[in-house]
Scaffold this motif. Structure first.
Motif, short mmCIF file in Angstrom:
data_model
loop_
_atom_site.label_atom_id
_atom_site.label_comp_id
_atom_site.label_asym_id
_atom_site.label_seq_id
_atom_site.Cartn_x
_atom_site.Cartn_y
_atom_site.Cartn_z
N GLN A 1 -8.20 -3.21 11.79
CA GLN A 1 -7.85 -2.02 11.02
C GLN A 1 -6.99 -1.08 11.86
OE1 GLN A 1 -10.21 -0.75 7.85
NE2 GLN A 1 -8.11 -0.15 7.43
N ALA B 1 -3.07 -0.31 11.42
CA ALA B 1 -2.76 1.12 11.22
C ALA B 1 -1.53 1.51 12.04
CB ALA B 1 -3.95 1.99 11.58
N VAL C 1 -14.39 -2.40 2.98
CA VAL C 1 -15.43 -1.45 3.38
C VAL C 1 -15.80 -0.53 2.22
CG1 VAL C 1 -15.98 0.44 4.96
CG2 VAL C 1 -14.66 -1.52 5.77
N PHE C 2 -14.78 -0.09 1.51
CA PHE C 2 -14.99 0.75 0.32
C PHE C 2 -15.96 0.06 -0.64
CE2 PHE C 2 -13.94 2.33 -3.85
CZ PHE C 2 -13.53 3.65 -3.68
N ASN D 1 1.41 0.08 10.34
CA ASN D 1 1.77 0.89 9.17
C ASN D 1 2.51 2.15 9.58
OD1 ASN D 1 0.40 -0.93 7.64
ND2 ASN D 1 -1.31 0.40 7.13
N LEU D 2 2.00 2.80 10.63
CA LEU D 2 2.61 4.04 11.08
C LEU D 2 4.10 3.83 11.36
CD1 LEU D 2 2.17 7.00 12.08
CD2 LEU D 2 1.74 6.06 14.32
N THR E 1 -7.09 4.48 -0.73
CA THR E 1 -7.30 3.70 -1.94
C THR E 1 -6.16 3.91 -2.94
OG1 THR E 1 -9.67 4.02 -1.58
CG2 THR E 1 -9.00 3.18 -3.73
N MET F 1 -3.07 4.68 -2.29
CA MET F 1 -1.87 3.96 -1.83
C MET F 1 -2.02 2.46 -2.01
SD MET F 1 -0.47 5.74 1.61
CE MET F 1 -2.02 5.81 2.48
N ALA F 2 -3.24 1.95 -1.78
CA ALA F 2 -3.45 0.51 -1.89
C ALA F 2 -3.19 0.04 -3.32
CB ALA F 2 -4.88 0.15 -1.47
N ARG G 1 -10.22 8.36 2.65
CA ARG G 1 -10.61 7.25 1.80
C ARG G 1 -9.86 7.29 0.46
NH1 ARG G 1 -16.49 4.64 1.54
NH2 ARG G 1 -15.50 3.52 3.24
N GLY H 1 -9.62 -2.18 4.52
CA GLY H 1 -10.14 -0.87 4.14
C GLY H 1 -10.89 -0.92 2.82
N HIS I 1 -4.03 -4.23 6.09
CA HIS I 1 -4.75 -2.99 6.38
C HIS I 1 -5.60 -2.55 5.18
CE1 HIS I 1 -5.15 1.03 8.28
NE2 HIS I 1 -4.96 1.52 7.07
N PHE I 2 -5.02 -2.54 4.00
CA PHE I 2 -5.83 -2.04 2.89
C PHE I 2 -6.79 -3.11 2.36
CE2 PHE I 2 -2.18 -2.93 -0.20
CZ PHE I 2 -2.88 -3.76 -1.06
N HIS J 1 -8.23 9.98 13.51
CA HIS J 1 -9.20 8.91 13.75
C HIS J 1 -9.01 8.32 15.15
CE1 HIS J 1 -11.97 7.46 10.68
NE2 HIS J 1 -11.17 7.96 9.76
C1 HEM Z 1 0.45 5.94 9.20
C2 HEM Z 1 -0.11 4.87 8.82
C3 HEM Z 1 -1.61 4.67 8.72
C4 HEM Z 1 -2.59 4.98 9.63
C5 HEM Z 1 -2.42 5.63 11.00
C6 HEM Z 1 -3.84 4.55 9.04
C7 HEM Z 1 -5.07 4.66 9.66
C8 HEM Z 1 -6.26 4.24 9.13
C9 HEM Z 1 -7.51 4.17 9.83
C10 HEM Z 1 -7.75 4.55 11.29
C11 HEM Z 1 -8.44 3.70 8.96
C12 HEM Z 1 -9.91 3.41 9.26
C13 HEM Z 1 -10.80 4.54 8.95
C14 HEM Z 1 -12.22 4.20 9.31
O1 HEM Z 1 -12.44 3.35 10.18
O2 HEM Z 1 -13.12 4.82 8.73
C15 HEM Z 1 -7.79 3.52 7.69
C16 HEM Z 1 -8.42 3.13 6.53
C17 HEM Z 1 -7.76 2.80 5.35
N1 HEM Z 1 -6.39 2.81 5.14
FE1 HEM Z 1 -5.02 3.42 6.46
N2 HEM Z 1 -3.60 4.03 7.81
C18 HEM Z 1 -2.25 4.08 7.58
C19 HEM Z 1 -1.58 3.65 6.46
C20 HEM Z 1 -2.17 3.15 5.31
C21 HEM Z 1 -1.48 2.70 4.14
C22 HEM Z 1 0.04 2.69 3.96
C23 HEM Z 1 -2.45 2.29 3.24
C24 HEM Z 1 -2.31 1.73 1.85
C25 HEM Z 1 -1.31 1.03 1.41
C26 HEM Z 1 -3.73 2.50 3.85
C27 HEM Z 1 -4.94 2.22 3.26
C28 HEM Z 1 -6.17 2.39 3.84
C29 HEM Z 1 -7.43 2.15 3.19
C30 HEM Z 1 -7.64 1.68 1.75
C31 HEM Z 1 -8.42 2.43 4.13
C32 HEM Z 1 -9.92 2.36 3.93
C33 HEM Z 1 -10.48 3.72 3.66
C34 HEM Z 1 -11.97 3.73 3.73
O3 HEM Z 1 -12.61 2.69 3.52
O4 HEM Z 1 -12.52 4.80 4.00
N3 HEM Z 1 -3.53 3.01 5.11
N4 HEM Z 1 -6.45 3.85 7.82
#
Ligand code: HEM
Lengths: 147, 131
Positions: free
Chosen positions: B26, B30, B85-86, B33-34, A33, A35-36, A29, B82, B78-79, A107
């Motif tokens: 999401q 993701a 939810v935060f 993004n990867l 956040t 990165m966002a 989390r 995310g 994606h964010f 995840h």
């Molecule tokens: C390799 C690339 C990435 C993967 C595999 C990935 C995977 C995930 C997954 C599976 C979730 C959901 C978690 C859940 O359901 O509780 C998540 C949440 C999130 N991701 Fe990513 N993500 C990636 C890249 C990024 C990038 C580049 C950013 C920002 C620019 C980002 C920002 C977020 C945020 C803000 C959340 C919400 C966190 C939360 O509420 O707990 N992600 N990510």
């Protein structure tokens, strides 16, 4: 519509026992956040600077990497040196990405219902932490080697 | 609602209003993004330096500008999901929650528009401009 107090909330931070899995969950989390907000702003800034021409791009690069003091004649005095605060932010963002990527992949594994055995779950969590540190070091080693 | 099936009575409720769709998007973003962020980092490492001319010429090519556009859409989407939810987890007062969600959407849409416009401007500029 106000908050319905009768609705159950999932147990929060105070109730879980600390451990690698707990840490990785929080880090997912926190890094997402960070990165966002941080990564988003810097990416937009970089693209806008690049689209605005050589001068604005040079200002951006200068801000991110070097910090030569400017003399009274408007010219930089002495050699450029590392601007440590932006450098720290960039290193932090790269680590955030690798940590979030690895815990995000974890995840996916857990989404299909695998990896919940206590030992496996714990080792996977530790692996994401070690992996993200190694990837961050490698990433910056390549950059520094390039000069 | 009222006398519908069980699923019919809960559909549209809950904090996100449309939970499964949210969860799925999401995951899809993701994976996006990867692939895209890894591509972006490797591309940066492969450039001899990050000077204006090289970076401009790189982003000018469709093989860089198109993935870059996709990267902006995928990461911002994606964010947005995310951070929604935060906010829903930590901001419980309804007024502040709505304000935070509006601020999030403004940031995502304005930021993505700036980034996308900049990429397009570079992609469609005559390359001579970089010289
Ligand atoms: C390799 C690339 C990435 C993967 C595999 C990935 C995977 C995930 C997954 C599976 C979730 C959901 C978690 C859940 O359901 O509780 C998540 C949440 C999130 N991701 Fe990513 N993500 C990636 C890249 C990024 C990038 C580049 C950013 C920002 C620019 C980002 C920002 C977020 C945020 C803000 C959340 C919400 C966190 C939360 O509420 O707990 N992600 N990510």
């Amino acid at each position: 519509m106000s908050r319905n107090r009768a609705r159950p909330l999932s147990p929060h931070l105070t109730i879980w026992r600390w451990g690698p899995h707990m840490l990785v969950s929080i880090l997912h989390r926190a890094t997402g956040t960070a990165m966002a907000i941080g990564g988003g702003v810097i990416l937009i800034w970089w693209l806008v600077a690049l689209a605005s021409g050589p001068d604005s791009y040079a200002r951006f690069i200068d801000l991110m990497t070097h910090n030569p003091p400017i003399g009274p004649d408007g010219m930089p005095m002495g050699p450029a040196r590392l601007n440590w605060l932006p450098a720290l932010v960039l290193v932090g963002l790269s680590w955030s990405f690798f940590q979030h990527m690895l815990s995000g992949l974890r995840h996916f594994v857990m989404d299909i219902g695998a990896g919940y055995e206590l030992k496996t779950n714990k080792s996977a969590a530790i692996a994401t932490i070690l992996g993200s540190l190694i990837l961050t070091v490698l990433f910056w080693a390549v950059i520094l080697a390039r000069g | 609602m009222g006398s519908g099936t069980g699923i019919g009575r809960v559909r549209g409720l809950g904090s996100a209003k449309s939970g499964v769709h949210h969860w799925w998007l999401q995951r899809v973003t993701a994976v996006g993004n990867l692939l895209l962020v890894l591509w972006f980092l490797v591309s940066l490492l492969r450039l001899p330096n990050l000077g204006y001319k090289l970076v401009f010429a790189w982003l000018h090519s469709p093989l860089a500008s198109v993935p870059m556009l996709l990267l902006v859409v995928s990461t911002f989407w994606h964010f947005r999901l995310g951070l929604q939810v935060f906010i829903e987890d930590y901001v419980h007062e309804e007024g502040s929650k709505v304000a935070a969600l509006i601020a999030l959407n403004f940031y995502v849409i304005a930021g993505a528009a700036l980034a996308i416009f900049s990429i397009l401007r570079i992609a469609f500029a005559p390359l001579g401009v970089a010289g």
